[in-house]
Design a protein around this motif. Sequence first.
Motif, PDB file in Angstrom:
ATOM      1  N   ILE B 263       0.866  -1.177   0.000  1.00  0.00           N
ATOM      2  CA  ILE B 263       0.000   0.000   0.000  1.00  0.00           C
ATOM      3  C   ILE B 263       0.906   1.231   0.000  1.00  0.00           C
ATOM      4  CG2 ILE B 263      -1.783   1.240   1.259  1.00  0.00           C
ATOM      5  CD1 ILE B 263      -2.390  -1.568   2.582  1.00  0.00           C
ATOM      6  N   THR B 264       0.759   2.074  -1.022  1.00  0.00           N
ATOM      7  CA  THR B 264       1.714   3.151  -1.235  1.00  0.00           C
ATOM      8  C   THR B 264       1.978   3.983   0.015  1.00  0.00           C
ATOM      9  OG1 THR B 264       1.031   3.280  -3.511  1.00  0.00           O
ATOM     10  CG2 THR B 264       2.228   5.163  -2.653  1.00  0.00           C
ATOM     11  N   TYR B 265       0.905   4.417   0.684  1.00  0.00           N
ATOM     12  CA  TYR B 265       1.109   5.318   1.808  1.00  0.00           C
ATOM     13  C   TYR B 265       1.270   4.577   3.130  1.00  0.00           C
ATOM     14  CZ  TYR B 265      -3.813   4.317   2.442  1.00  0.00           C
ATOM     15  OH  TYR B 265      -4.990   3.660   2.619  1.00  0.00           O
ATOM     16  N   GLY B 266       1.125   3.245   3.122  1.00  0.00           N
ATOM     17  CA  GLY B 266       1.191   2.470   4.367  1.00  0.00           C
ATOM     18  C   GLY B 266       2.502   2.644   5.127  1.00  0.00           C
ATOM     19  N   PRO B 267       3.634   2.336   4.472  1.00  0.00           N
ATOM     20  CA  PRO B 267       4.901   2.484   5.176  1.00  0.00           C
ATOM     21  C   PRO B 267       5.149   3.908   5.669  1.00  0.00           C
ATOM     22  CG  PRO B 267       5.204   1.177   3.213  1.00  0.00           C
ATOM     23  CD  PRO B 267       3.806   1.709   3.155  1.00  0.00           C
ATOM     24  N   LEU B 268       4.712   4.900   4.894  1.00  0.00           N
ATOM     25  CA  LEU B 268       4.874   6.292   5.326  1.00  0.00           C
ATOM     26  C   LEU B 268       4.070   6.543   6.599  1.00  0.00           C
ATOM     27  CD1 LEU B 268       5.778   9.204   4.908  1.00  0.00           C
ATOM     28  CD2 LEU B 268       3.814   9.524   3.410  1.00  0.00           C
ATOM     29  N   LEU B 269       2.867   6.013   6.603  1.00  0.00           N
ATOM     30  CA  LEU B 269       1.999   6.141   7.770  1.00  0.00           C
ATOM     31  C   LEU B 269       2.687   5.574   9.007  1.00  0.00           C
ATOM     32  CD1 LEU B 269      -1.022   6.907   8.396  1.00  0.00           C
ATOM     33  CD2 LEU B 269      -1.491   4.473   8.238  1.00  0.00           C
ATOM     34  N   ALA B 270       3.249   4.377   8.869  1.00  0.00           N
ATOM     35  CA  ALA B 270       3.941   3.751   9.989  1.00  0.00           C
ATOM     36  C   ALA B 270       5.136   4.590  10.411  1.00  0.00           C
ATOM     37  CB  ALA B 270       4.384   2.344   9.609  1.00  0.00           C
ATOM     38  N   ALA B 271       5.865   5.139   9.423  1.00  0.00           N
ATOM     39  CA  ALA B 271       7.030   5.948   9.752  1.00  0.00           C
ATOM     40  C   ALA B 271       6.610   7.191  10.524  1.00  0.00           C
ATOM     41  CB  ALA B 271       7.779   6.330   8.477  1.00  0.00           C
ATOM     42  N   LEU B 272       5.541   7.836  10.071  1.00  0.00           N
ATOM     43  CA  LEU B 272       5.089   9.046  10.759  1.00  0.00           C
ATOM     44  C   LEU B 272       4.667   8.724  12.186  1.00  0.00           C
ATOM     45  CD1 LEU B 272       2.998  10.870   8.001  1.00  0.00           C
ATOM     46  CD2 LEU B 272       5.321  11.371   8.768  1.00  0.00           C
ATOM     47  N   LEU B 273       3.915   7.626  12.349  1.00  0.00           N
ATOM     48  CA  LEU B 273       3.422   7.287  13.683  1.00  0.00           C
ATOM     49  C   LEU B 273       4.549   6.807  14.598  1.00  0.00           C
ATOM     50  CD1 LEU B 273       0.103   5.398  12.853  1.00  0.00           C
ATOM     51  CD2 LEU B 273       0.364   7.668  13.843  1.00  0.00           C
ATOM     52  N   LEU B 274       5.298   5.794  14.135  1.00  0.00           N
ATOM     53  CA  LEU B 274       6.277   5.156  15.017  1.00  0.00           C
ATOM     54  C   LEU B 274       7.533   5.998  15.183  1.00  0.00           C
ATOM     55  CD1 LEU B 274       5.999   1.401  14.012  1.00  0.00           C
ATOM     56  CD2 LEU B 274       4.955   2.594  15.912  1.00  0.00           C
ATOM     57  N   VAL B 275       8.157   6.372  14.045  1.00  0.00           N
ATOM     58  CA  VAL B 275       9.381   7.156  14.159  1.00  0.00           C
ATOM     59  C   VAL B 275       9.053   8.520  14.741  1.00  0.00           C
ATOM     60  CG1 VAL B 275      11.405   8.010  12.946  1.00  0.00           C
ATOM     61  CG2 VAL B 275      10.307   5.926  12.173  1.00  0.00           C
ATOM     62  N   GLY B 276       7.885   9.060  14.352  1.00  0.00           N
ATOM     63  CA  GLY B 276       7.452  10.335  14.926  1.00  0.00           C
ATOM     64  C   GLY B 276       7.393  10.240  16.445  1.00  0.00           C
ATOM     65  N   ALA B 277       6.737   9.196  16.952  1.00  0.00           N
ATOM     66  CA  ALA B 277       6.633   9.016  18.399  1.00  0.00           C
ATOM     67  C   ALA B 277       8.011   8.832  19.012  1.00  0.00           C
ATOM     68  CB  ALA B 277       5.755   7.805  18.706  1.00  0.00           C
ATOM     69  N   GLN B 278       8.832   8.030  18.345  1.00  0.00           N
ATOM     70  CA  GLN B 278      10.161   7.760  18.880  1.00  0.00           C
ATOM     71  C   GLN B 278      10.978   9.045  18.994  1.00  0.00           C
ATOM     72  OE1 GLN B 278      12.533   5.104  16.518  1.00  0.00           O
ATOM     73  NE2 GLN B 278      14.371   5.572  17.669  1.00  0.00           N
ATOM     74  N   GLU B 279      10.968   9.847  17.923  1.00  0.00           N
ATOM     75  CA  GLU B 279      11.777  11.069  17.937  1.00  0.00           C
ATOM     76  C   GLU B 279      11.215  12.095  18.917  1.00  0.00           C
ATOM     77  OE1 GLU B 279      14.608  11.072  16.588  1.00  0.00           O
ATOM     78  OE2 GLU B 279      14.406   9.307  15.320  1.00  0.00           O
ATOM     79  N   PHE B 280       9.893  12.107  19.039  1.00  0.00           N
ATOM     80  CA  PHE B 280       9.276  13.017  20.012  1.00  0.00           C
ATOM     81  C   PHE B 280       9.727  12.647  21.427  1.00  0.00           C
ATOM     82  CE2 PHE B 280       5.839  14.001  22.985  1.00  0.00           C
ATOM     83  CZ  PHE B 280       5.766  15.361  22.801  1.00  0.00           C
ATOM     84  N   LEU B 281       9.705  11.318  21.719  1.00  0.00           N
ATOM     85  CA  LEU B 281      10.130  10.859  23.042  1.00  0.00           C
ATOM     86  C   LEU B 281      11.604  11.151  23.268  1.00  0.00           C
ATOM     87  CD1 LEU B 281       8.266   7.462  23.335  1.00  0.00           C
ATOM     88  CD2 LEU B 281       7.846   9.551  24.616  1.00  0.00           C
ATOM     89  N   ARG B 282      12.377  10.974  22.204  1.00  0.00           N
ATOM     90  CA  ARG B 282      13.801  11.231  22.335  1.00  0.00           C
ATOM     91  C   ARG B 282      14.041  12.705  22.668  1.00  0.00           C
ATOM     92  NH1 ARG B 282      18.315   8.830  18.790  1.00  0.00           N
ATOM     93  NH2 ARG B 282      16.552   7.879  17.792  1.00  0.00           N
ATOM     94  N   ALA B 283      13.262  13.577  21.990  1.00  0.00           N
ATOM     95  CA  ALA B 283      13.442  15.006  22.224  1.00  0.00           C
ATOM     96  C   ALA B 283      13.050  15.378  23.639  1.00  0.00           C
ATOM     97  CB  ALA B 283      12.616  15.806  21.216  1.00  0.00           C
ATOM     98  N   SER B 284      12.017  14.691  24.181  1.00  0.00           N
ATOM     99  CA  SER B 284      11.562  15.093  25.510  1.00  0.00           C
ATOM    100  C   SER B 284      12.225  14.315  26.637  1.00  0.00           C
ATOM    101  CB  SER B 284      10.034  14.979  25.607  1.00  0.00           C
ATOM    102  OG  SER B 284       9.610  13.785  25.017  1.00  0.00           O
ATOM    103  N   LEU B 285      12.653  13.081  26.362  1.00  0.00           N
ATOM    104  CA  LEU B 285      13.235  12.273  27.435  1.00  0.00           C
ATOM    105  C   LEU B 285      14.747  12.126  27.326  1.00  0.00           C
ATOM    106  CD1 LEU B 285      10.661   9.331  27.493  1.00  0.00           C
ATOM    107  CD2 LEU B 285      10.701  11.325  28.977  1.00  0.00           C
ATOM    108  N   GLY B 286      15.298  12.478  26.180  1.00  0.00           N
ATOM    109  CA  GLY B 286      16.731  12.264  25.992  1.00  0.00           C
ATOM    110  C   GLY B 286      17.003  10.869  25.471  1.00  0.00           C
ATOM    111  N   GLY B 287      18.248  10.545  25.248  1.00  0.00           N
ATOM    112  CA  GLY B 287      18.625   9.312  24.550  1.00  0.00           C
ATOM    113  C   GLY B 287      18.739   8.082  25.419  1.00  0.00           C
ATOM    114  N   GLU B 288      18.280   8.163  26.667  1.00  0.00           N
ATOM    115  CA  GLU B 288      18.545   7.049  27.583  1.00  0.00           C
ATOM    116  C   GLU B 288      17.872   5.750  27.166  1.00  0.00           C
ATOM    117  OE1 GLU B 288      17.433   8.411  31.564  1.00  0.00           O
ATOM    118  OE2 GLU B 288      17.928  10.404  30.783  1.00  0.00           O
ATOM    119  N   PHE B 289      16.737   5.860  26.512  1.00  0.00           N
ATOM    120  CA  PHE B 289      15.962   4.662  26.244  1.00  0.00           C
ATOM    121  C   PHE B 289      16.181   4.115  24.839  1.00  0.00           C
ATOM    122  CE2 PHE B 289      13.821   7.228  29.386  1.00  0.00           C
ATOM    123  CZ  PHE B 289      13.676   6.324  30.415  1.00  0.00           C
ATOM    124  N   SER B 290      17.302   4.511  24.237  1.00  0.00           N
ATOM    125  CA  SER B 290      17.484   4.158  22.828  1.00  0.00           C
ATOM    126  C   SER B 290      17.414   2.656  22.594  1.00  0.00           C
ATOM    127  CB  SER B 290      18.801   4.721  22.311  1.00  0.00           C
ATOM    128  OG  SER B 290      19.857   4.255  23.108  1.00  0.00           O
TER     129      SER B 290
END
Lengths: 249, 334, 286
Positions: B263-290
């Motif tokens: 599905i063309t937009y499927g992987p993008l959707l997952a990237a926005l949701l998952l990587v988006g959440a991950q990077e948001f958490l990284r920005a707010s919590l720092g790199g400890e939980f990498s």
Amino acid sequence: MLPEPILKTLELTKSFGNLIAVNNIEIEINRGEIVGLIGPNGAGKTTFFNLVTGLEAPDKGQVVFKGVNIVSMPPHKICKLGMSRTFQITRSFGEMSVEDAIRVGAYNRLGENEVQKKVDEMVEFFELGDIRKTKCSDLGLASLRKVEVARATATEPELLLLDEVGAGLTSVELIKLMAELKKLNQETEVTLCVVEHVMQMVMGLCERIFVLDAGKLIAKGMPDEISNNQKVVEAYLGRRSYIESDVAC
Amino acid sequence: MNFFKEINLGKLLILILFIIALGIPYVLRANQYQVLLATTVLLYGVMATSWNIVGGLAGQLDFAAFAYLGIGAYVSGTLFIRFNITPWFGMILGGLVASGFALLIGIPLFRFGIKEVWYALTTSALVEILKVAFNMWEKVGGPVERCLPYFSGSWQNMRFVSYAPFYYIMLAMLVMALIVNQKITNSKLGYYLKAIGEDETATEVLGVDNRASKLKALFYYSFLIGMTGGIYSCMYGYIHPSFFNGPESTKVAILGIVGGRGITYGPLLAALLLVGAQEFLRASLGGEFSGLYLLIYAVIMVIVVLFKPRGIATIFQDIYRKFVVREVKNKDVA
Amino acid sequence: METIIQSVFSGILMGCIYALIALGLSLIFGVMNVVNFAHGNFVMLSMYFTFWAGSLYKIDAIFSPIITFPLLFLFGILVYHGLIKQTLQEHYTIQIAVTVGLMTFLGAITQLVWQARPRALAYSIVQGTIRFGSYTIALSRLISAIISLIIIMIISYFLAKTWPGMAIRATSDDSNAASLMGINFQRTYALAFALGSGLTAIAGGLLMTFQQVDPTMGLRFGLLSFCILALAGLGSITGLVISGLIVGISESLAMTFWDPRARTLVIYLIFILVLWFKPRGIFGRK
């Protein structure tokens, strides 16, 4: 002088370990006819189809299609030459719609602009209009088999090999399918070779019949000759000492 | 491009999302670090979308995304460092070299009758192998970072003082990847690939040259990612063997699978949701939980695969279909 | 010349352990047609368990399989029933995705629990070296290789002569026919998976007598067992051992004469070349 047969096999042989699945088989199929290939389970019918369509390489022998020896040619090239097939155990494109599955076949000879027309034609011919948008994984067996035939027909073959298309169908479905195949044969002049278990279908459809047993060709002839042939009756009813195991693909 | 013609609603949605995407660097402009994180989300969007061509449509699970990214980065970076060739040109060469390398792997493994699992196995180790190789290859790689020459704010050499331009370049890459994806999906190649992903034996007897089709898919995929590699090296300003990152490559495949194969937009959707959440958490919590993120990715993938094997995009598709069907019904009534 | 012989010899010793590792993978692949991507991480996990048993409870690495084997066997059963069983009827991409998920999960867990620092056991009762003329061999490596071969022989005896073993073999020949003959294939699958996973416990224990463990090792053991599987094909245990030796020797030679870092590179090269020129393996019958 008879016309050149569309398909001819010479000394075709294939074995798996100690089991000789196809043993020295020589048959000829003429252009435009409907022939049947019958035999008990494990007689080597499916293996024969696999050898002819290039899915498996024979140990020995030739397959001559339209005058060309096609042994060791990859299956897609054989299809380009004008041969396609269906499978005993249906191999459907589960996530694709009926329409899209047929489209895959239609691309064989046609470009982007003509494909849709061919798909519509096939949908109409095989009366798949109601299910054309349905996913293949949601179809019943009868429709699946039909889609497989439609898909293979869309490649515009000159020879179409049908591997047990009748298996598992009700007699109503069977009669309908037979009528469609006959119509297909008459309208497009495609040569049909049918592997079949269902006797009703073979006898009603085929003009000539080949009988295999334990990898060997034991009889050939017209339907009524075959049904009276002693060897054939024996092969089907008697002497079944070995364990049945289908040498499927 | 039926998709765009038929559904005006979809078109509108895309337009809105695109405008939002354009505005993000402006909103985050005070914090360059956050712009970098947003660019990273886009990077994974590009990679997962490209992955969809080979992993989603053709069903050849590829775990080597960062191999092609690294090769692209090294080609473009080395050309820039040694011969002062602009990365704009270098990234295209990088894409070509990366795809050449990918084809070298694909040619033996895409033969008829070789099980798909061998391709997955081969690619799963490829990235770490390249990391070792580039560490050993002192002339080009080596364990020391090789820095790209710096010209402040130079468009010609893709060197900028802020991350915002990289964000827009990556956004352009994403648009390109999506368009390529959509074009392929609606073409002969796309239908062939989808069928190959379902059953290779069946396609072969329908006249499909499986190997050629899969190699084409692999070419588009690795070329897009190789090009992205050129941008990647400029973004970080150096090249280093650590670009060949095995776990992150698996992550790209996970995004593709979780989002929805094919599905063309499927992987993008997952990237926005998952990587988006991950990077948001990284920005707010720092790199400890990498270390924890990868674990969560793995768990999410297994859950999605077992319960929604076609990916989360199908959930949205179902909702959307319901919505559209209702629309049509309403029209009929009127 | 001496270095060559020394290097080949240590390659042979490692090769025996590698064959033991690959045997587990091959067993699972042969029976249920599933390649366990996490296999290398199973080995790594076993090594860490051995490390724990050694450092916390003072159990010698060579005896640790007494604890770790049942542990990994159980773990195998759990993984089979929890994950693998659900995917047997599914599309191959789903099968791959699930074991890759497991691989990633175990890799991340080891990173979190044991960190990147390499761990080793200070002491094993098997230590010291033996001298053959001018060659020295670490006793622990020699004994590990011998034990590996013995275990491989026990497994092949188990497969050939015992009822559950024959069930495994029959199922890997033809699962339909086997289930017709009254073999419960679910149980056979679970047994094969558990056994394949249990074997990594033994290998892990043996490796810990002379090696340290760090979180990158899963990938290396995974790669070399895939390579051995590709070389050996399916169905012949002798082929598997020979393939193990080929991989062990090549790796050892590469480390001696090229670069210690090149060990995985060489294995990968063999892997690709085998798939290119001998896609059915050198000894395989399928």
